[in-house]
Design a protein around this motif. Structure first.
Motif, short mmCIF file in Angstrom:
data_model
loop_
_atom_site.label_atom_id
_atom_site.label_comp_id
_atom_site.label_asym_id
_atom_site.label_seq_id
_atom_site.Cartn_x
_atom_site.Cartn_y
_atom_site.Cartn_z
N LEU A 109 0.84 -1.20 0.00
CA LEU A 109 0.00 0.00 0.00
C LEU A 109 0.88 1.25 0.00
O LEU A 109 1.82 1.35 0.79
CB LEU A 109 -0.90 0.02 1.23
CG LEU A 109 -2.29 -0.60 1.09
CD1 LEU A 109 -2.94 -0.74 2.46
CD2 LEU A 109 -3.16 0.26 0.19
N PRO A 110 0.58 2.21 -0.86
CA PRO A 110 1.41 3.42 -0.94
C PRO A 110 1.03 4.44 0.14
O PRO A 110 0.33 5.41 -0.11
CB PRO A 110 1.11 3.95 -2.34
CG PRO A 110 -0.30 3.53 -2.60
CD PRO A 110 -0.47 2.19 -1.92
N TRP A 111 1.49 4.20 1.34
CA TRP A 111 1.19 5.12 2.43
C TRP A 111 1.80 6.49 2.17
O TRP A 111 2.88 6.59 1.58
CB TRP A 111 1.72 4.57 3.76
CG TRP A 111 1.19 3.22 4.13
CD1 TRP A 111 1.89 2.05 4.15
CD2 TRP A 111 -0.14 2.90 4.52
NE1 TRP A 111 1.09 1.01 4.54
CE2 TRP A 111 -0.18 1.50 4.78
CE3 TRP A 111 -1.32 3.64 4.69
CZ2 TRP A 111 -1.33 0.85 5.19
CZ3 TRP A 111 -2.47 2.99 5.11
CH2 TRP A 111 -2.46 1.61 5.35
N ARG A 112 1.11 7.53 2.60
CA ARG A 112 1.60 8.89 2.41
C ARG A 112 2.71 9.21 3.40
O ARG A 112 2.79 8.65 4.49
CB ARG A 112 0.46 9.89 2.60
CG ARG A 112 -0.64 9.78 1.56
CD ARG A 112 -1.79 10.72 1.85
NE ARG A 112 -1.33 12.12 1.87
CZ ARG A 112 -1.53 12.96 2.88
NH1 ARG A 112 -2.18 12.56 3.96
NH2 ARG A 112 -1.10 14.19 2.81
N ASN A 113 3.56 10.12 3.00
CA ASN A 113 4.60 10.65 3.89
C ASN A 113 4.19 12.08 4.26
O ASN A 113 4.43 13.02 3.52
CB ASN A 113 5.97 10.65 3.20
CG ASN A 113 7.07 11.20 4.09
OD1 ASN A 113 6.92 11.21 5.32
ND2 ASN A 113 8.15 11.67 3.49
N ALA A 114 3.52 12.21 5.41
CA ALA A 114 2.96 13.50 5.82
C ALA A 114 3.19 13.70 7.31
O ALA A 114 2.26 13.53 8.12
CB ALA A 114 1.49 13.58 5.47
N PRO A 115 4.42 14.03 7.71
CA PRO A 115 4.72 14.18 9.15
C PRO A 115 3.82 15.18 9.86
O PRO A 115 3.47 14.98 11.03
CB PRO A 115 6.19 14.63 9.15
CG PRO A 115 6.74 14.15 7.85
CD PRO A 115 5.61 14.24 6.87
N ALA A 116 3.46 16.26 9.18
CA ALA A 116 2.61 17.26 9.83
C ALA A 116 1.24 16.69 10.17
O ALA A 116 0.66 16.99 11.22
CB ALA A 116 2.46 18.49 8.93
N THR A 129 -7.25 3.93 -3.31
CA THR A 129 -5.90 3.48 -3.03
C THR A 129 -5.87 2.00 -2.68
O THR A 129 -5.04 1.23 -3.18
CB THR A 129 -5.28 4.31 -1.90
OG1 THR A 129 -5.26 5.70 -2.27
CG2 THR A 129 -3.87 3.85 -1.58
N TYR A 130 -6.77 1.58 -1.82
CA TYR A 130 -6.83 0.17 -1.41
C TYR A 130 -7.21 -0.71 -2.59
O TYR A 130 -6.65 -1.81 -2.77
CB TYR A 130 -7.84 0.00 -0.27
CG TYR A 130 -7.29 0.23 1.12
CD1 TYR A 130 -7.04 -0.83 1.97
CD2 TYR A 130 -7.04 1.52 1.58
CE1 TYR A 130 -6.55 -0.63 3.26
CE2 TYR A 130 -6.55 1.75 2.86
CZ TYR A 130 -6.31 0.66 3.70
OH TYR A 130 -5.82 0.88 4.97
N GLU A 131 -8.16 -0.24 -3.39
CA GLU A 131 -8.60 -1.05 -4.53
C GLU A 131 -7.47 -1.24 -5.53
O GLU A 131 -7.26 -2.35 -6.06
CB GLU A 131 -9.81 -0.40 -5.19
CG GLU A 131 -10.38 -1.17 -6.37
CD GLU A 131 -10.90 -2.55 -6.01
OE1 GLU A 131 -10.96 -3.41 -6.91
OE2 GLU A 131 -11.22 -2.78 -4.82
N ARG A 132 -6.71 -0.19 -5.78
CA ARG A 132 -5.57 -0.30 -6.70
C ARG A 132 -4.53 -1.27 -6.16
O ARG A 132 -3.96 -2.07 -6.92
CB ARG A 132 -4.95 1.08 -6.93
CG ARG A 132 -5.78 1.99 -7.83
CD ARG A 132 -5.15 3.37 -7.89
NE ARG A 132 -5.89 4.26 -8.79
CZ ARG A 132 -5.69 5.57 -8.87
NH1 ARG A 132 -4.75 6.15 -8.12
NH2 ARG A 132 -6.40 6.29 -9.72
N ALA A 133 -4.26 -1.20 -4.88
CA ALA A 133 -3.28 -2.10 -4.27
C ALA A 133 -3.75 -3.54 -4.36
O ALA A 133 -2.96 -4.46 -4.65
CB ALA A 133 -3.03 -1.71 -2.82
N ARG A 134 -5.03 -3.76 -4.13
CA ARG A 134 -5.58 -5.12 -4.20
C ARG A 134 -5.48 -5.68 -5.61
O ARG A 134 -5.09 -6.83 -5.81
CB ARG A 134 -7.03 -5.10 -3.73
CG ARG A 134 -7.68 -6.47 -3.58
CD ARG A 134 -9.13 -6.36 -3.17
NE ARG A 134 -9.93 -5.73 -4.22
CZ ARG A 134 -10.44 -6.38 -5.26
NH1 ARG A 134 -10.22 -7.69 -5.40
NH2 ARG A 134 -11.16 -5.76 -6.17
#
Length: 475
Positions: A292-299, A457-462
């Protein structure tokens, strides 16, 4: 014959099978080893360690009343346990079985070291209601879906309860050591709101719950503004209470306690999953969501962790966690869904944050809960089901008592706007002394848009996973 009783996550004297076994052959030398990786490692928690240390004091007092005492050692158990057993002149070491990957490696190493000294190492049940080997499907395989798991779990007989011994013959002449403080272990100060530690306090909590609230548990357990839960999760985690005793006593009451008993079964379920699939501590149970392409969003993570998301229920929950080391299960599900689905941040960030703060932080339960909420675990929430934080707020904190307690900026906001304060007109904001963007943040994401993005996002990963050839681990 002297026996070393090595306490770990079984810090009680009631219904303690390992203690009963230790008493069968003579003097008992109770031992607790403060293991540095558990204090300072991946799942370190000042709150949990402070609760543990306070519990050790109470356990030592209870042992002294019965003729023994608790011996404390600090260091690697592979070294400390055999050395202590040799000092005690013990012929065997008895423990309550544990299930995490670290515990299994540790116990195997200790057993080998003891064997080299001619000292036996024995395990007894006591941490769970039923053991991982006992729950199987019709073909003899482990069960990874809760409903069929629970069907089998309910049919198994409960073992008899063990009474608390009136006398425990100790092993004299041993250095008892000292129970350290969190500060002496180099830990930050824990929260001030820790629950009362020790077996006596745990049993009092259980008794209060069984005396009445358990009978309305099915109706009130999800309400954040009502005291409808048992609050014994930290007691089960450290073994201040026996889960078998909890289930036995609940089942004998004259009211419907099935929903509460099922929650105890969920605890077994996640421990069994971890036993059979230890990889879940590092990756999703479901292979389809490993990439899964998790976001990189520290804020965004910081806003979530500090209770500044602009969604009142999420913020109230995260502030309660920071202030008390506790979080209601409904709130845990809401904030976990928000992190993984609304923010599309890796669930493992949340898993680690919870373990850092929770007094009841349990590796198996915490991992199972996070994977469930993120829709990547066994028997998980379907990925297209996403908690709406506003609907959850209105349903489970309808008058806003929970929100007003933990988010003081919103205390004067009218109930009609409390769950969605950004909808207040400017005049209402001024009257409530809560100007959005000044006194309280606006929502950091739009839930409707975030929900659709998460589903996509989940559907694409699946779909991508379905088109990939299986890895060696999947075959």
């Amino acid at each position: 014959m002297t026996t070393v009783l090595w306490f770990r996550r079984d810090l009680r004297l009631h219904d303690h099978p390992a203690l009963t076994a230790a008493l069968e052959t003579g003097p008992v030398a109770p031992l607790f080893v403060i293991d540095p990786p558990l204090v300072h490692g991946r799942w370190a928690s000042p709150n949990r360690t402070a609760f543990l240390l306070a519990t050790l004091h109470e356990l030592d007092a209870a042992l002294r009343e019965r003729g023994a005492r608790l011996h404390i050692r600090l260091g690697n158990p592979t070294r400390e346990v055999p050395q202590f057993a040799r000092e005690a002149g013990a012929q065997r070491v008895i423990v309550t079985r544990d299930y995490t990957p670290y515990s299994r490696r540790r116990d195997a190493a200790v057993a080998r070291a003891l064997e080299a000294l001619g000292i036996a190492f024995h395990t007894r049940r006591g941490l769970l209601v039923h053991e991982p080997e006992e729950i199987r499907n019709a073909t003899g395989k482990p069960i990874a879906v809760f409903t069929p798991f629970y069907r089998v779990w309910q049919t198994l007989p409960l073992r008899p309860l063990h009474p608390s011994p009136a006398h425990i013959p100790g092993a004299p002449g041993l250095d008892p050591g000292e129970i350290p403080t969190p500060a002496s272990l180099g830990l930050p100060r824990p929260v001030d709101a820790l629950p009362a530690a020790g077996e006596t306090a745990a049993r009092a909590r259980l008794q209060r719950f069984l005396a009445g609230p358990v009978c309305t548990y099915a109706e009130t357990r999800d309400r954040l503004d009502l005291p409808g839960t048992s609050r014994i999760s930290q007691d089960l985690h450290l073994g201040l209470l026996s889960p078998v005793e909890v289930v036995t006593r609940a089942r004998t009451l004259g009211c419907d306690t099935a929903k509460f008993v099922a929650e105890v079964a969920w605890r077994d379920f996640y421990h069994h999953i971890l036993w059979h699939h230890p990889r879940v501590l590092h990756e999703p149970f479901q292979a389809a969501f490993r990439s899964l392409p998790w976001r990189n969003a520290p804020a965004h993570f910081t806003a979530w962790a500090t209770g500044q998301t602009g969604y009142p229920l999420v913020d109230a929950a995260m502030r309660e966690l920071a202030a008390t080391g506790y979080l209601h299960n409904r709130a845990r599900m809401v904030v976990a869904s928000f992190l993984a689905k609304d923010l599309l941040l890796d669930w493992r960030l949340g898993e680690t944050h919870f373990m850092r703060h929770l007094v009841d932080g349990d590796v198996a339960n915490n991992d199972g809960g996070w994977q469930w909420a993120a829709s990547v675990g066994t028997d998980a929430q379907p990925y297209f089901r996403i908690f709406n934080p506003v609907i959850q707020s209105k349903k489970f904190d309808p008058e806003g008592a929970y929100i007003r307690r933990w988010v003081p900026e919103l205390r004067r906001v009218p109930e009609s706007y409390l769950h969605e304060p950004w909808t207040m007109p400017p005049s209402a904001q001024e009257a409530a002394h809560c100007v959005i963007g000044h006194d309280y943040p606006p929502p950091i994401v739009d839930h409707t848009l975030a929900r659709q993005q998460a589903i996509t996002t989940y559907e694409r990963a699946r779909r991508a996973s379905a088109s990939e050839p299986p890895t060696q681990a999947d075959r």
